[in-house]
Design an enzyme around this catalytic site. Structure first.
Site, short mmCIF file in Angstrom:
data_model
loop_
_atom_site.label_atom_id
_atom_site.label_comp_id
_atom_site.label_asym_id
_atom_site.label_seq_id
_atom_site.Cartn_x
_atom_site.Cartn_y
_atom_site.Cartn_z
N HIS A 166 -1.73 4.70 4.18
CA HIS A 166 -0.99 5.96 4.18
C HIS A 166 0.10 5.93 3.12
O HIS A 166 0.46 4.88 2.60
CB HIS A 166 -0.34 6.21 5.55
N ASP A 224 4.15 7.55 2.94
CA ASP A 224 5.09 7.93 4.01
C ASP A 224 5.25 9.45 4.16
O ASP A 224 5.48 10.17 3.17
CB ASP A 224 6.45 7.26 3.76
N ARG A 254 13.78 0.41 7.25
CA ARG A 254 13.32 1.15 6.06
C ARG A 254 14.29 2.29 5.78
O ARG A 254 14.68 3.01 6.71
CB ARG A 254 11.92 1.71 6.33
C1 SIN Z 1 5.66 1.51 6.83
O1 SIN Z 1 6.65 1.96 6.30
O2 SIN Z 1 4.62 2.13 6.89
C2 SIN Z 1 5.73 0.10 7.41
C3 SIN Z 1 5.43 -0.89 6.36
C4 SIN Z 1 5.53 -2.29 6.88
O3 SIN Z 1 5.95 -2.51 8.02
O4 SIN Z 1 5.21 -3.20 6.12
#
Ligand code: SIN
Length: 283
Positions: free
Chosen positions: A109, A111, A271
């Site tokens: 995906h 984001d 994040r």
């Molecule tokens: C994400 O932002 O989709 C998670 C990515 C990850 O945990 O490495």
């Protein structure tokens, strides 16, 4: 004439050791202290990120407040439509442990592509890493587009797709919230504003349907593109996390897949994401 700004810009990033993770995507930059970068150096990181798709920085100890401030230097911050943190709405907790029934991002995906102005840059800092695994795979959507045959490229250049938040948030993550999640239409191929390059912009996480075609045509076309991305090892790289690794990715030209192969161990981090522009295709 060389300005002082140019000199300082070239010194920090030029001094960094660059290790490419794959010819087509991903660079680890060694020796950079993200919290000490000047405005010119931030602009240079943004440009390099738009070109390479993924940048990995090791040994970046920082508090969440500092990570949020760093994110702000890259652009307006994104608030997640489903999982915004109560105390820190501009940050997203990424956490899985022995009690988790899912780990975020466990499918190819980009984001929050259901937003009208979907994320530009995401920066994930992992604080707790499992003893093995927990890597993130990334794929270049520039190269994914480039590697398609010309007749398919030409077909895709005329198409738009519907991206919907219900698909992951109610479907995969089983949210029972009454909230309405975003639904938006974006071009299937978008132009990156910093590089001018074209990138494939459909993903298994959020893309529900190709607009204006029959259901089975949409399903077959999307499945072909999702397979092309998933099997495209020549335009993929994997990031192995260490405590205090901060990885940035540009959502406009990459996709990623977080591997949940460490259950019941814990993997935990934060994040911070910037708001991008509305996707467009320059013809
Ligand atoms: C994400 O932002 O989709 C998670 C990515 C990850 O945990 O490495």
């Amino acid at each position: 004439m060389t300005s002082a700004a140019t000199l300082s810009r070239s010194s920090a990033l030029q001094a960094a050791q660059r290790v490419d993770l794959n010819k087509n995507i991903g660079t680890e930059l060694r020796g950079v202290k993200l919290l000490s970068l000047s405005d010119d150096e931030i602009a240079e990181v943004k440009q390099l990120l738009a070109e390479r798709g993924v940048l990995v920085f090791r040994d970046q100890p920082m508090t969440l407040a500092q990570q949020i401030e760093l994110g702000r230097r890259f652009g307006k911050l994104h608030v997640h439509p489903a999982f915004a943190h109560k105390e820190h709405p501009e940050a997203l907790r990424i956490h899985a442990d022995a009690d988790s029934s899912y780990a975020a991002g466990e499918a190819w995906h980009t984001d929050v592509s259901c937003d009208l102005e979907p994320p530009g840059i995401s920066m994930l800092r992992i604080e707790v890493v499992p003893s093995g695994g927990g890597e993130t795979a990334f794929a270049s959507m520039y190269k994914a587009f480039e590697d398609l045959s010309k007749p398919i490229q030409d077909l895709l250049l005329g198409l738009e797709a519907i991206h919907t938040g219900d698909l992951p948030y109610r479907g995969t993550y089983k949210s029972t919230s009454k909230k309405e999640y975003p639904v938006n239409v974006h071009p299937v191929i978008r132009t990156h504003p910093l590089t001018g390059k074209r990138a494939l912009y459909v993903n298994t996480g959020f893309t529900d349907k190709i607009k204006g075609v029959r259901g089975r045509e949409s399903k077959a076309l999307l499945q072909m593109l999702f397979d092309h991305i998933a099997y495209g090892v020549e335009f993929q790289c994997r990031v192995h996390w260490e405590p205090q690794t901060l990885t940035m990715w540009d959502n406009r030209c990459t996709q990623h897949y977080a591997s949940w192969d460490y259950f019941p161990e814990t993997r935990s981090g934060w994040r911070v994401t910037t708001v991008g522009e509305r996707p467009f295709l320059a013809l």
